[in-house]
Design a protein around this motif. Structure first.
Motif, PDB file in Angstrom:
ATOM      1  N   MET A   1      33.431  43.751  34.631  1.00  0.00           N
ATOM      2  CA  MET A   1      34.558  42.928  34.935  1.00  0.00           C
ATOM      3  C   MET A   1      35.658  43.256  33.934  1.00  0.00           C
ATOM      4  O   MET A   1      35.394  43.352  32.747  1.00  0.00           O
ATOM      5  N   ARG A   2      36.853  43.376  34.443  1.00  0.00           N
ATOM      6  CA  ARG A   2      37.982  43.753  33.596  1.00  0.00           C
ATOM      7  C   ARG A   2      39.159  42.827  33.827  1.00  0.00           C
ATOM      8  O   ARG A   2      39.341  42.312  34.929  1.00  0.00           O
ATOM      9  N   ALA A   3      39.938  42.687  32.772  1.00  0.00           N
ATOM     10  CA  ALA A   3      41.173  41.910  32.869  1.00  0.00           C
ATOM     11  C   ALA A   3      42.185  42.516  31.907  1.00  0.00           C
ATOM     12  O   ALA A   3      41.807  43.114  30.890  1.00  0.00           O
ATOM     13  N   ARG A   4      43.459  42.369  32.233  1.00  0.00           N
ATOM     14  CA  ARG A   4      44.548  42.836  31.372  1.00  0.00           C
ATOM     15  C   ARG A   4      45.458  41.650  31.092  1.00  0.00           C
ATOM     16  O   ARG A   4      45.754  40.865  31.989  1.00  0.00           O
ATOM     17  N   PHE A   5      45.893  41.580  29.846  1.00  0.00           N
ATOM     18  CA  PHE A   5      46.753  40.482  29.420  1.00  0.00           C
ATOM     19  C   PHE A   5      47.962  41.032  28.683  1.00  0.00           C
ATOM     20  O   PHE A   5      47.844  42.001  27.926  1.00  0.00           O
ATOM     21  N   ALA A   6      49.099  40.394  28.899  1.00  0.00           N
ATOM     22  CA  ALA A   6      50.251  40.680  28.048  1.00  0.00           C
ATOM     23  C   ALA A   6      49.878  40.194  26.655  1.00  0.00           C
ATOM     24  O   ALA A   6      49.297  39.124  26.502  1.00  0.00           O
ATOM     25  N   ALA A   7      50.198  40.985  25.654  1.00  0.00           N
ATOM     26  CA  ALA A   7      49.799  40.641  24.281  1.00  0.00           C
ATOM     27  C   ALA A   7      50.784  39.640  23.691  1.00  0.00           C
ATOM     28  O   ALA A   7      51.616  39.965  22.858  1.00  0.00           O
ATOM     29  N   ASP A   8      50.667  38.407  24.145  1.00  0.00           N
ATOM     30  CA  ASP A   8      51.541  37.346  23.652  1.00  0.00           C
ATOM     31  C   ASP A   8      50.680  36.184  23.165  1.00  0.00           C
ATOM     32  O   ASP A   8      49.456  36.284  23.134  1.00  0.00           O
ATOM     33  N   GLN A   9      51.329  35.099  22.810  1.00  0.00           N
ATOM     34  CA  GLN A   9      50.604  33.948  22.255  1.00  0.00           C
ATOM     35  C   GLN A   9      49.612  33.335  23.219  1.00  0.00           C
ATOM     36  O   GLN A   9      48.701  32.615  22.804  1.00  0.00           O
ATOM     37  N   HIS A  10      49.748  33.611  24.509  1.00  0.00           N
ATOM     38  CA  HIS A  10      48.837  33.039  25.512  1.00  0.00           C
ATOM     39  C   HIS A  10      47.600  33.903  25.753  1.00  0.00           C
ATOM     40  O   HIS A  10      46.646  33.453  26.382  1.00  0.00           O
ATOM     41  N   ALA A  11      47.614  35.129  25.271  1.00  0.00           N
ATOM     42  CA  ALA A  11      46.537  36.074  25.559  1.00  0.00           C
ATOM     43  C   ALA A  11      45.156  35.588  25.097  1.00  0.00           C
ATOM     44  O   ALA A  11      44.197  35.686  25.871  1.00  0.00           O
ATOM     45  N   PRO A  12      45.000  35.069  23.863  1.00  0.00           N
ATOM     46  CA  PRO A  12      43.648  34.633  23.468  1.00  0.00           C
ATOM     47  C   PRO A  12      43.073  33.541  24.379  1.00  0.00           C
ATOM     48  O   PRO A  12      41.909  33.622  24.783  1.00  0.00           O
ATOM     49  N   ALA A  13      43.869  32.552  24.728  1.00  0.00           N
ATOM     50  CA  ALA A  13      43.381  31.480  25.609  1.00  0.00           C
ATOM     51  C   ALA A  13      43.071  32.015  27.002  1.00  0.00           C
ATOM     52  O   ALA A  13      42.068  31.635  27.613  1.00  0.00           O
ATOM     53  N   SER A  14      43.919  32.899  27.499  1.00  0.00           N
ATOM     54  CA  SER A  14      43.667  33.495  28.820  1.00  0.00           C
ATOM     55  C   SER A  14      42.384  34.308  28.810  1.00  0.00           C
ATOM     56  O   SER A  14      41.602  34.261  29.768  1.00  0.00           O
ATOM     57  N   ALA A  15      42.145  35.040  27.741  1.00  0.00           N
ATOM     58  CA  ALA A  15      40.923  35.835  27.630  1.00  0.00           C
ATOM     59  C   ALA A  15      39.689  34.932  27.563  1.00  0.00           C
ATOM     60  O   ALA A  15      38.669  35.226  28.184  1.00  0.00           O
ATOM     61  N   ARG A  16      39.781  33.839  26.819  1.00  0.00           N
ATOM     62  CA  ARG A  16      38.655  32.883  26.758  1.00  0.00           C
ATOM     63  C   ARG A  16      38.344  32.318  28.139  1.00  0.00           C
ATOM     64  O   ARG A  16      37.172  32.207  28.524  1.00  0.00           O
ATOM     65  N   ARG A  17      39.387  31.935  28.876  1.00  0.00           N
ATOM     66  CA  ARG A  17      39.169  31.389  30.224  1.00  0.00           C
ATOM     67  C   ARG A  17      38.515  32.423  31.132  1.00  0.00           C
ATOM     68  O   ARG A  17      37.604  32.093  31.908  1.00  0.00           O
ATOM     69  N   PHE A  18      38.946  33.668  31.050  1.00  0.00           N
ATOM     70  CA  PHE A  18      38.359  34.747  31.849  1.00  0.00           C
ATOM     71  C   PHE A  18      36.861  34.869  31.543  1.00  0.00           C
ATOM     72  O   PHE A  18      36.034  34.912  32.457  1.00  0.00           O
ATOM     73  N   VAL A  19      36.517  34.912  30.265  1.00  0.00           N
ATOM     74  CA  VAL A  19      35.113  35.041  29.859  1.00  0.00           C
ATOM     75  C   VAL A  19      34.305  33.841  30.327  1.00  0.00           C
ATOM     76  O   VAL A  19      33.203  33.985  30.866  1.00  0.00           O
ATOM     77  N   ARG A  20      34.844  32.647  30.152  1.00  0.00           N
ATOM     78  CA  ARG A  20      34.144  31.426  30.565  1.00  0.00           C
ATOM     79  C   ARG A  20      33.825  31.475  32.059  1.00  0.00           C
ATOM     80  O   ARG A  20      32.692  31.180  32.466  1.00  0.00           O
ATOM     81  N   ARG A  21      34.810  31.840  32.876  1.00  0.00           N
ATOM     82  CA  ARG A  21      34.595  31.914  34.328  1.00  0.00           C
ATOM     83  C   ARG A  21      33.518  32.931  34.685  1.00  0.00           C
ATOM     84  O   ARG A  21      32.675  32.677  35.543  1.00  0.00           O
TER      85      ARG A  21
END
Length: 125
Positions: A1-21
């Protein structure tokens, strides 16, 4: 499973949500601590990428029968280096946290940046 995030202040939370799901229906009863550990590992690695000046962060999650592996790839220069944070420091503990939670981790070149790969066993001996 892969995801790409803009490297901004929201990236860590978005990555955590992706992993949790992704891990929610995969890990068995009593493995919530594994999900929490992997979420925190990912959060720390993505935060490091953002702070290093990355423009984008790629996250790859591999869920096996015995372990969960994450790979965080960024396009930033520099190399992750563990630091010794004093008790009153506000930062500098990210790789120490990764080192404590992951069973193994390493950094490999991935021009123009690098990839940090961390593995967490599903069951500890």
């Amino acid at each position: 499973m892969r995801a790409r995030f803009a490297a901004d202040q929201h990236a860590p939370a978005s990555a955590r949500r992706f992993v949790r799901r992704q891990l929610q229906g995969t890990l068995g009863p009593g493995q919530g601590h594994v999900r929490e550990d992997v979420e925190l590992i990912v959060s720390e690695l993505v935060t490091n990428s953002v702070r290093a000046g990355a423009r984008v962060v790629d996250l790859e999650l591999r869920i096996g029968a015995e372990r969960v592996q994450v790979a965080v790839t960024d396009d930033a220069g520099g190399w992750p280096t563990p630091r010794s944070a004093s008790p009153d420091s506000l930062g500098g503990r990210g790789l120490e946290i990764v080192d404590q939670l992951a069973d193994d981790w390493q950094t490999v070149p991935d021009p123009p940046g690098k990839r940090v790969i961390a593995t967490r066993r599903r069951q500890h001996a």
